[in-house]
Design a protein around this motif. Structure first.
Motif, PDB file in Angstrom:
ATOM      1  N   GLN A  89       0.868  -1.398  -0.199  1.00 35.37           N
ATOM      2  CA  GLN A  89       0.121   0.566  -0.078  1.00 35.37           C
ATOM      3  C   GLN A  89       0.904   1.366   0.222  1.00 35.37           C
ATOM      4  O   GLN A  89       1.643   1.647   0.411  1.00 35.37           O
ATOM      5  N   PHE A  90      -0.051   2.442  -0.626  1.00 38.25           N
ATOM      6  CA  PHE A  90       1.208   3.564  -0.565  1.00 38.25           C
ATOM      7  C   PHE A  90       0.302   4.171   0.766  1.00 38.25           C
ATOM      8  O   PHE A  90      -0.280   4.255   1.209  1.00 38.25           O
ATOM      9  N   LEU A  91       1.784   4.743   1.212  1.00 37.45           N
ATOM     10  CA  LEU A  91       2.050   5.134   2.623  1.00 37.45           C
ATOM     11  C   LEU A  91       2.703   7.221   2.155  1.00 37.45           C
ATOM     12  O   LEU A  91       3.993   7.694   2.514  1.00 37.45           O
ATOM     13  N   GLY A  92       1.492   8.129   1.514  1.00 39.43           N
ATOM     14  CA  GLY A  92       2.615   8.713   0.947  1.00 39.43           C
ATOM     15  C   GLY A  92       3.394   8.529  -0.232  1.00 39.43           C
ATOM     16  O   GLY A  92       2.803   7.928  -0.833  1.00 39.43           O
ATOM     17  N   ASP A  93       4.726   9.372   0.247  1.00 39.62           N
ATOM     18  CA  ASP A  93       5.911   9.105  -0.779  1.00 39.62           C
ATOM     19  C   ASP A  93       6.548   7.301  -0.471  1.00 39.62           C
ATOM     20  O   ASP A  93       7.361   7.598  -1.827  1.00 39.62           O
ATOM     21  N   GLN A  94       5.993   6.832  -0.182  1.00 38.49           N
ATOM     22  CA  GLN A  94       6.550   5.401   0.308  1.00 38.49           C
ATOM     23  C   GLN A  94       5.588   4.329   0.410  1.00 38.49           C
ATOM     24  O   GLN A  94       4.422   4.730  -0.429  1.00 38.49           O
ATOM     25  N   ILE A  95       6.486   3.419   0.120  1.00 38.32           N
ATOM     26  CA  ILE A  95       5.427   2.688   0.499  1.00 38.32           C
ATOM     27  C   ILE A  95       5.084   1.446   0.773  1.00 38.32           C
ATOM     28  O   ILE A  95       6.764   0.693   1.503  1.00 38.32           O
ATOM     29  N   ASP A 142       1.662   6.549  11.980  1.00 35.01           N
ATOM     30  CA  ASP A 142       2.048   7.741  11.357  1.00 35.01           C
ATOM     31  C   ASP A 142       2.521   7.882   9.870  1.00 35.01           C
ATOM     32  O   ASP A 142       3.057   6.888   9.764  1.00 35.01           O
ATOM     33  N   GLY A 143       2.319   8.916   9.205  1.00 33.95           N
ATOM     34  CA  GLY A 143       2.881   8.994   8.000  1.00 33.95           C
ATOM     35  C   GLY A 143       4.522   9.212   8.333  1.00 33.95           C
ATOM     36  O   GLY A 143       5.360   8.798   6.785  1.00 33.95           O
ATOM     37  N   THR A 144       5.100   9.337   9.471  1.00 30.73           N
ATOM     38  CA  THR A 144       6.663   9.351   9.519  1.00 30.73           C
ATOM     39  C   THR A 144       6.941   7.498  10.082  1.00 30.73           C
ATOM     40  O   THR A 144       8.401   7.024  10.121  1.00 30.73           O
ATOM     41  N   LEU A 145       6.028   6.513  10.346  1.00 26.82           N
ATOM     42  CA  LEU A 145       6.376   5.303  10.440  1.00 26.82           C
ATOM     43  C   LEU A 145       6.415   5.131  12.302  1.00 26.82           C
ATOM     44  O   LEU A 145       7.201   4.233  12.326  1.00 26.82           O
ATOM     45  N   ASP A 146       6.069   6.499  12.921  1.00 24.24           N
ATOM     46  CA  ASP A 146       6.028   6.256  14.590  1.00 24.24           C
ATOM     47  C   ASP A 146       5.005   5.574  14.818  1.00 24.24           C
ATOM     48  O   ASP A 146       3.484   5.975  14.488  1.00 24.24           O
ATOM     49  N   GLN A 147       4.765   4.439  15.446  1.00 29.44           N
ATOM     50  CA  GLN A 147       3.918   4.053  16.566  1.00 29.44           C
ATOM     51  C   GLN A 147       2.804   5.251  17.133  1.00 29.44           C
ATOM     52  O   GLN A 147       3.397   5.704  18.395  1.00 29.44           O
ATOM     53  N   MET A 148       1.305   5.078  16.304  1.00 38.70           N
ATOM     54  CA  MET A 148       0.046   6.083  17.076  1.00 38.70           C
ATOM     55  C   MET A 148      -0.551   4.958  18.071  1.00 38.70           C
ATOM     56  O   MET A 148      -0.770   5.699  19.863  1.00 38.70           O
TER      57      MET A 148
END
Length: 290
Positions: A89-95, A142-148
């Protein structure tokens, strides 16, 4: 009215415009696979990046492919994944790629930029939120891959979904030692939770819409039936019978279980609304997915 739909049929990616029932399609190049339980499929999951106009396909042949939608041009082809059937899946400009011994993070050129210690997780994204789902845990990034948020599940996970804006998570569980099932609605920003019983006539997959409606699929004999609106307080069916409208399911982000589970093909695997023009790839008349 200005939206289009993107979905997979066999090894083809189909871009459908409901307003005039016209579609264009192109081959993904994924090999067709026939599971032991019957049926044939090639694309196990499909995702779309609105900011980049890119289409990402995960194949049953253990490959991952990225296309520019306007010209249907392949950007990269990664093969094979030895430890997983890729689920991306896409997450912003990351896959984000789940399903293996770890979570892989790729850039849009296909390079692995990070590996995170989340094993055998299904990935679901919406907005700037990613959900990593296993049988007993849900982890929100979140979008920076930090656990929420991390949720330990007291019962077996059935299905989970995320609204396109990433604001609401809905998941269903099978309660122990009974046929009862439960839907749980999480408001992602506040982490608040609501629990609802699922009516016997409603299938396991339930989702929320951005305007707050709770939707499910009502059983119809031995087959999947029409979508229904559920009461957000009691879980009871409060509206049903409105059926497939061509755009009624657009915006759903669902966990996909391809192959042996017929529910993975209804609605069509990977149906998303697109606000982009139809490009110049091959066109043919095409009716709404059934």
């Amino acid at each position: 009215p200005g939206g289009t739909l993107l979905f997979a049929v066999g090894s083809a990616v189909v871009h459908f415009r409901p307003s005039d029932k016209k579609a264009r399609f192109f081959s993904s190049g994924h090999a067709l696979v026939e599971p032991e339980c019957g049926g044939i499929y090639a694309i196990s999951e499909l995702d779309y990046s609105a900011t980049r106009n890119l289409v990402l396909t995960s194949g049953a042949d253990n490959t991952l492919r990225l296309f520019e939608l306007g010209k249907a041009e392949e950007q990269f082809n990664i093969t094979p994944f030895n430890d997983r059937s890729p689920q991306a899946q896409f997450l912003g400009d990351q896959i984000l790629i789940g399903g293996g011994d770890s979570l892989l993070v790729l850039d849009l050129e296909g390079n692995t930029v990070k590996t995170l210690p989340y094993a055998q997780a299904r990935v679901i994204t919406g907005g700037d939120t990613a959900v990593l789902a296993t049988n007993d845990t849900l982890v929100l990034l979140d979008g920076t891959l930090d656990q929420m948020l991390s949720i330990d599940l007291p019962h077996r996970l059935l299905e989970c979904s995320l609204t396109p804006d990433g604001g609401t998570l809905v998941y269903t569980m099978a309660l122990s030692d009974s046929e009862d099932r439960q839907a749980v609605i999480i408001d992602v920003p506040s982490h608040s939770k609501r629990e609802l019983p699922l009516p016997p006539k409603v299938l396991d997959f339930v989702t929320a819409t951005p305007n707050g409606r709770l939707l499910g699929i009502q059983k119809k004999g031995d087959e999947d039936g029409a979508p229904v609106v559920l009461d957000p307080t009691t879980g009871a069916i409060c509206e049903s019978g409105f059926g497939w409208s061509g755009t009624g399911w657009s915006g759903w982000r669902r966990s996909c279980r391809p192959g042996c589970d017929s529910r993975s093909n209804w609605p069509a695997c990977g149906v998303f609304p697109l606000n982009c023009p139809l490009g110049s790839a091959r066109s043919a008349p095409f009716g709404p997915p059934r």
